[in-house]
Design a protein around this motif. Structure first.
Motif, PDB file in Angstrom:
ATOM      1  N   ALA A  46       0.807  -1.224   0.000  1.00 12.71           N
ATOM      2  CA  ALA A  46       0.000   0.000   0.000  1.00 12.71           C
ATOM      3  C   ALA A  46       0.839   1.272   0.000  1.00 12.71           C
ATOM      4  O   ALA A  46       0.285   2.374  -0.036  1.00 12.71           O
ATOM      5  CB  ALA A  46      -0.936   0.004   1.214  1.00 12.71           C
ATOM      6  N   MET A  47       2.159   1.145   0.035  1.00  7.95           N
ATOM      7  CA  MET A  47       3.016   2.324   0.095  1.00  7.95           C
ATOM      8  C   MET A  47       2.731   3.256  -1.085  1.00  7.95           C
ATOM      9  O   MET A  47       2.620   2.809  -2.226  1.00  7.95           O
ATOM     10  CB  MET A  47       4.483   1.908   0.097  1.00  7.95           C
ATOM     11  CG  MET A  47       4.894   1.136   1.348  1.00  7.95           C
ATOM     12  SD  MET A  47       4.701   2.099   2.850  1.00  7.95           S
ATOM     13  CE  MET A  47       5.959   3.339   2.592  1.00  7.95           C
ATOM     14  N   GLY A  48       2.615   4.534  -0.783  1.00  6.40           N
ATOM     15  CA  GLY A  48       2.269   5.513  -1.803  1.00  6.40           C
ATOM     16  C   GLY A  48       0.781   5.689  -1.974  1.00  6.40           C
ATOM     17  O   GLY A  48       0.323   6.553  -2.728  1.00  6.40           O
ATOM     18  N   GLY A  49      -0.008   4.865  -1.259  1.00  3.93           N
ATOM     19  CA  GLY A  49      -1.457   4.921  -1.395  1.00  3.93           C
ATOM     20  C   GLY A  49      -2.158   4.803  -0.051  1.00  3.93           C
ATOM     21  O   GLY A  49      -1.652   5.251   0.974  1.00  3.93           O
ATOM     22  N   VAL A  50      -3.325   4.175  -0.075  1.00  3.81           N
ATOM     23  CA  VAL A  50      -4.173   4.041   1.107  1.00  3.81           C
ATOM     24  C   VAL A  50      -4.384   2.567   1.421  1.00  3.81           C
ATOM     25  O   VAL A  50      -4.724   1.772   0.542  1.00  3.81           O
ATOM     26  CB  VAL A  50      -5.540   4.728   0.897  1.00  3.81           C
ATOM     27  CG1 VAL A  50      -6.480   4.430   2.060  1.00  3.81           C
ATOM     28  CG2 VAL A  50      -5.370   6.232   0.745  1.00  3.81           C
ATOM     29  N   LEU A  51      -4.186   2.210   2.684  1.00  9.23           N
ATOM     30  CA  LEU A  51      -4.486   0.864   3.164  1.00  9.23           C
ATOM     31  C   LEU A  51      -5.795   0.937   3.938  1.00  9.23           C
ATOM     32  O   LEU A  51      -5.897   1.650   4.942  1.00  9.23           O
ATOM     33  CB  LEU A  51      -3.368   0.342   4.070  1.00  9.23           C
ATOM     34  CG  LEU A  51      -3.612  -1.019   4.748  1.00  9.23           C
ATOM     35  CD1 LEU A  51      -3.824  -2.121   3.710  1.00  9.23           C
ATOM     36  CD2 LEU A  51      -2.461  -1.369   5.685  1.00  9.23           C
ATOM     37  N   PHE A  52      -6.796   0.223   3.469  1.00  9.03           N
ATOM     38  CA  PHE A  52      -8.125   0.227   4.082  1.00  9.03           C
ATOM     39  C   PHE A  52      -8.342  -1.108   4.788  1.00  9.03           C
ATOM     40  O   PHE A  52      -8.392  -2.159   4.149  1.00  9.03           O
ATOM     41  CB  PHE A  52      -9.197   0.436   3.005  1.00  9.03           C
ATOM     42  CG  PHE A  52     -10.610   0.466   3.527  1.00  9.03           C
ATOM     43  CD1 PHE A  52     -11.127   1.629   4.103  1.00  9.03           C
ATOM     44  CD2 PHE A  52     -11.421  -0.647   3.437  1.00  9.03           C
ATOM     45  CE1 PHE A  52     -12.436   1.659   4.578  1.00  9.03           C
ATOM     46  CE2 PHE A  52     -12.727  -0.630   3.911  1.00  9.03           C
ATOM     47  CZ  PHE A  52     -13.233   0.532   4.485  1.00  9.03           C
ATOM     48  N   ILE A  53      -8.442  -1.058   6.121  1.00 10.18           N
ATOM     49  CA  ILE A  53      -8.609  -2.278   6.914  1.00 10.18           C
ATOM     50  C   ILE A  53     -10.028  -2.326   7.459  1.00 10.18           C
ATOM     51  O   ILE A  53     -10.397  -1.550   8.349  1.00 10.18           O
ATOM     52  CB  ILE A  53      -7.594  -2.334   8.069  1.00 10.18           C
ATOM     53  CG1 ILE A  53      -6.170  -2.223   7.520  1.00 10.18           C
ATOM     54  CG2 ILE A  53      -7.757  -3.622   8.867  1.00 10.18           C
ATOM     55  CD1 ILE A  53      -5.101  -2.162   8.590  1.00 10.18           C
ATOM     56  N   ASP A  54     -10.836  -3.212   6.918  1.00  5.70           N
ATOM     57  CA  ASP A  54     -12.236  -3.325   7.344  1.00  5.70           C
ATOM     58  C   ASP A  54     -12.348  -4.241   8.557  1.00  5.70           C
ATOM     59  O   ASP A  54     -11.568  -5.185   8.711  1.00  5.70           O
ATOM     60  CB  ASP A  54     -13.083  -3.866   6.193  1.00  5.70           C
ATOM     61  CG  ASP A  54     -14.561  -3.575   6.390  1.00  5.70           C
ATOM     62  OD1 ASP A  54     -14.907  -2.753   7.273  1.00  5.70           O
ATOM     63  OD2 ASP A  54     -15.375  -4.157   5.657  1.00  5.70           O
ATOM     64  N   GLU A  55     -13.325  -3.943   9.405  1.00  8.05           N
ATOM     65  CA  GLU A  55     -13.562  -4.703  10.630  1.00  8.05           C
ATOM     66  C   GLU A  55     -12.255  -4.850  11.417  1.00  8.05           C
ATOM     67  O   GLU A  55     -11.866  -5.943  11.821  1.00  8.05           O
ATOM     68  CB  GLU A  55     -14.179  -6.064  10.314  1.00  8.05           C
ATOM     69  CG  GLU A  55     -15.558  -5.953   9.658  1.00  8.05           C
ATOM     70  CD  GLU A  55     -16.218  -7.299   9.446  1.00  8.05           C
ATOM     71  OE1 GLU A  55     -15.577  -8.336   9.688  1.00  8.05           O
ATOM     72  OE2 GLU A  55     -17.388  -7.315   9.042  1.00  8.05           O
ATOM     73  N   ALA A  56     -11.594  -3.720  11.645  1.00 11.32           N
ATOM     74  CA  ALA A  56     -10.279  -3.722  12.295  1.00 11.32           C
ATOM     75  C   ALA A  56     -10.322  -4.324  13.698  1.00 11.32           C
ATOM     76  O   ALA A  56      -9.336  -4.907  14.168  1.00 11.32           O
ATOM     77  CB  ALA A  56      -9.737  -2.294  12.356  1.00 11.32           C
ATOM     78  N   TYR A  57     -11.457  -4.217  14.377  1.00 13.03           N
ATOM     79  CA  TYR A  57     -11.581  -4.759  15.731  1.00 13.03           C
ATOM     80  C   TYR A  57     -11.467  -6.274  15.759  1.00 13.03           C
ATOM     81  O   TYR A  57     -11.187  -6.867  16.803  1.00 13.03           O
ATOM     82  CB  TYR A  57     -12.912  -4.331  16.358  1.00 13.03           C
ATOM     83  CG  TYR A  57     -14.077  -4.421  15.401  1.00 13.03           C
ATOM     84  CD1 TYR A  57     -14.674  -5.632  15.076  1.00 13.03           C
ATOM     85  CD2 TYR A  57     -14.557  -3.277  14.781  1.00 13.03           C
ATOM     86  CE1 TYR A  57     -15.705  -5.710  14.175  1.00 13.03           C
ATOM     87  CE2 TYR A  57     -15.603  -3.341  13.887  1.00 13.03           C
ATOM     88  CZ  TYR A  57     -16.180  -4.562  13.585  1.00 13.03           C
ATOM     89  OH  TYR A  57     -17.204  -4.630  12.681  1.00 13.03           O
TER      90      TYR A  57
END
Length: 259
Positions: free
Chosen positions: A88-99
């Motif tokens: 994801a470097m250079g962009g966005v890392l989207f982590i769903d249901e992080a809990y």
């Protein structure tokens, strides 16, 4: 609006050469809300916006969840998490249901390793990476409260409200337009009633609002209606069908969408 103002300010600082790593605002974010409220879609918009403003190199979005970050053996989770972050470097890392990383009791050692690794990496790579953690409001609040390291590194929280019946109808119209389909007047009235009932159910005592589904529920209703239309036309025989017949959903097609 406040997020956009912050991003514009960051852009102006860069244009003036004020871009020291220690002065740059932390852009990591928390998205909270029920399923189907557009969190992933907005994450893509944020990625594009950050790229357009020159705050990210590539602006691509990488989606991940617990399964992408946690390994099955001790010591491997940190390596697996780091590998995902690097994509994801250079962009966005989207982590769903992080809990889900640490579970309700917070005693998941593998998940804890992933979370600790993530907290360190988001700080190390803050100038070349934006991380968005997302999930249900109540669970995300608990995750932040029990992990002070997250609170300090994810200062921006966006709450995604459930859609109103009118907004759900607009979503349905867009989905139908993409599929080159229309609703008959009677079907349009019926869909409106269905969506009003869907929204009203969320306010009833004992109903879990997370089961609403929002935009996801609209897609499911229309997908089932399309299958019902196909079966209905097939039953009419093998004769040639008009364009109107092929592209119009009728009230009876929406009955399948309720099952």
């Amino acid at each position: 609006r406040s997020l956009y103002a912050q991003l514009q300010l960051e852009q102006r600082k860069r244009e003036l050469g004020i871009d020291a790593a220690g002065l740059r605002a932390t852009l990591h974010m928390v998205f909270t809300g029920n399923p189907g409220t557009g969190k992933t879609t907005v994450a893509r918009v944020v990625a594009d916006l950050l790229k357009a403003l020159g705050l990210l190199r590539t602006g691509h979005l990488v989606e991940a969840d617990r399964s992408a970050l946690v390994a099955g053996y001790s010591g491997q989770t940190a390596l697996k998490t780091k590998a995902v972050v690097e994509t994801a470097m250079g962009g966005v890392l989207f982590i769903d249901e992080a809990y889900a990383l640490v579970g309700e009791d917070g005693k998941d050692s593998f998940g804890r390793e992933a979370l600790d690794t993530l907290i360190k990496l988001v700080e190390d790579y803050r100038s070349d990476l934006v991380v968005i953690i997302a999930g249900y409001s109540r669970e995300m609040k608990k995750l932040l409260e029990t992990n002070p390291g997250l609170q300090s590194r994810f200062p921006t929280t966006l709450e995604f409200d459930d859609y109103s019946p009118e907004e759900l109808l607009q979503i349905a119209d867009q989905m139908l337009l993409q599929d080159i389909l229309v609703l008959s007047p009677a079907a349009g009235d019926k869909l409106r009633r269905i969506l009003q009932e869907l929204s009203g159910a969320a306010a009833r005592p004992g109903f879990d609002p997370r089961a609403n589904g929002n935009g996801r529920a609209v897609r499911n209703i229309l997908e089932r209606a399309k299958r019902s239309q196909a079966v209905r036309l097939q039953r009419l025989g093998t004769g040639r069908r008009s364009q109107e017949e092929l592209t119009t959903l009728l009230p009876e097609d929406l009955d399948a969408g309720l099952n």
